[in-house]
Design a protein around this motif. Sequence first.
Motif, PDB file in Angstrom:
ATOM      1  N   GLY A 217      27.531 -17.358  -1.383  1.00  0.00           N
ATOM      2  CA  GLY A 217      28.542 -16.699  -2.203  1.00  0.00           C
ATOM      3  C   GLY A 217      27.935 -15.826  -3.287  1.00  0.00           C
ATOM      4  O   GLY A 217      28.369 -14.693  -3.505  1.00  0.00           O
ATOM      5  N   VAL A 218      26.907 -16.344  -3.948  1.00  0.00           N
ATOM      6  CA  VAL A 218      26.225 -15.563  -4.988  1.00  0.00           C
ATOM      7  C   VAL A 218      25.571 -14.334  -4.364  1.00  0.00           C
ATOM      8  O   VAL A 218      25.678 -13.219  -4.888  1.00  0.00           O
ATOM      9  CB  VAL A 218      25.190 -16.430  -5.746  1.00  0.00           C
ATOM     10  CG1 VAL A 218      24.280 -15.574  -6.615  1.00  0.00           C
ATOM     11  CG2 VAL A 218      25.898 -17.488  -6.578  1.00  0.00           C
TER      12      VAL A 218
ATOM     13  N   ILE B 240      28.090 -11.646  -3.504  1.00  0.00           N
ATOM     14  CA  ILE B 240      28.474 -10.906  -4.709  1.00  0.00           C
ATOM     15  C   ILE B 240      27.391  -9.895  -5.090  1.00  0.00           C
ATOM     16  O   ILE B 240      27.696  -8.748  -5.420  1.00  0.00           O
ATOM     17  CB  ILE B 240      28.779 -11.870  -5.874  1.00  0.00           C
ATOM     18  CG1 ILE B 240      30.067 -12.647  -5.579  1.00  0.00           C
ATOM     19  CG2 ILE B 240      28.871 -11.126  -7.200  1.00  0.00           C
ATOM     20  CD1 ILE B 240      30.317 -13.817  -6.507  1.00  0.00           C
TER      21      ILE B 240
ATOM     22  N   THR C  55      28.075  -5.921  -4.936  1.00  0.00           N
ATOM     23  CA  THR C  55      27.917  -5.204  -6.197  1.00  0.00           C
ATOM     24  C   THR C  55      26.939  -4.043  -6.016  1.00  0.00           C
ATOM     25  O   THR C  55      27.183  -2.925  -6.491  1.00  0.00           O
ATOM     26  CB  THR C  55      27.437  -6.151  -7.311  1.00  0.00           C
ATOM     27  OG1 THR C  55      28.405  -7.193  -7.475  1.00  0.00           O
ATOM     28  CG2 THR C  55      27.233  -5.417  -8.620  1.00  0.00           C
TER      29      THR C  55
ATOM     30  N   SER D 142      28.213  -9.829   5.166  1.00  0.00           N
ATOM     31  CA  SER D 142      27.899  -8.795   4.173  1.00  0.00           C
ATOM     32  C   SER D 142      27.601  -7.469   4.857  1.00  0.00           C
ATOM     33  O   SER D 142      28.012  -6.413   4.371  1.00  0.00           O
ATOM     34  CB  SER D 142      26.727  -9.226   3.283  1.00  0.00           C
ATOM     35  OG  SER D 142      25.499  -9.186   3.976  1.00  0.00           O
TER      36      SER D 142
END
Length: 167
Positions: A26-27, A30, A34, A133
């Motif tokens: 999850g990190v 992100i 980003t 991703s």
Amino acid sequence: MPSAAKPILDESWIFLSDISPLLFGGVMLIVILTNHALFAELASYIHTRFIAPLIARQRYGIARPFLYLGFLLMLSSHLVEISIWGYVLSLTGLVPDLHKALFFSASTYTTLGYGNDIMPEAWNAITAVIALSGMFSIAWTTSFLIGMVAIFHDRKTSPRPDSRRKE
């Protein structure tokens, strides 16, 4: 003879928790999204600052290199994201060899899936996060670039009320 660097995550920590792969994934998702957003913002800035004003003045030949620069930026975003995945997998010890980590992240990010899943068994869900991703970022890039090209060509091919258009 220097000893090999100890990975940040040793195997005892990797297999310790079932939530850790989910949190890690999850990190990283992100971080990747980003990064992609920053590249998209830069390409959008180039469009707003350079391409749109040049198109408004019918300077299509001068606007075209800026359009290609936007393409190059979005391609670069994917290379950076693959590198981020590869380096993080290597630094954490999930994939001990940097070359293998980069190849694995590129293969998984593009969802081609060459080779074996080399992640530790308790962490193989990260493979799906890398693929997610990549799929999301590639779809985002595709829609972004189609939008840029559509605006470029719509304005270029729309009839001008004052006279015939010259390139």
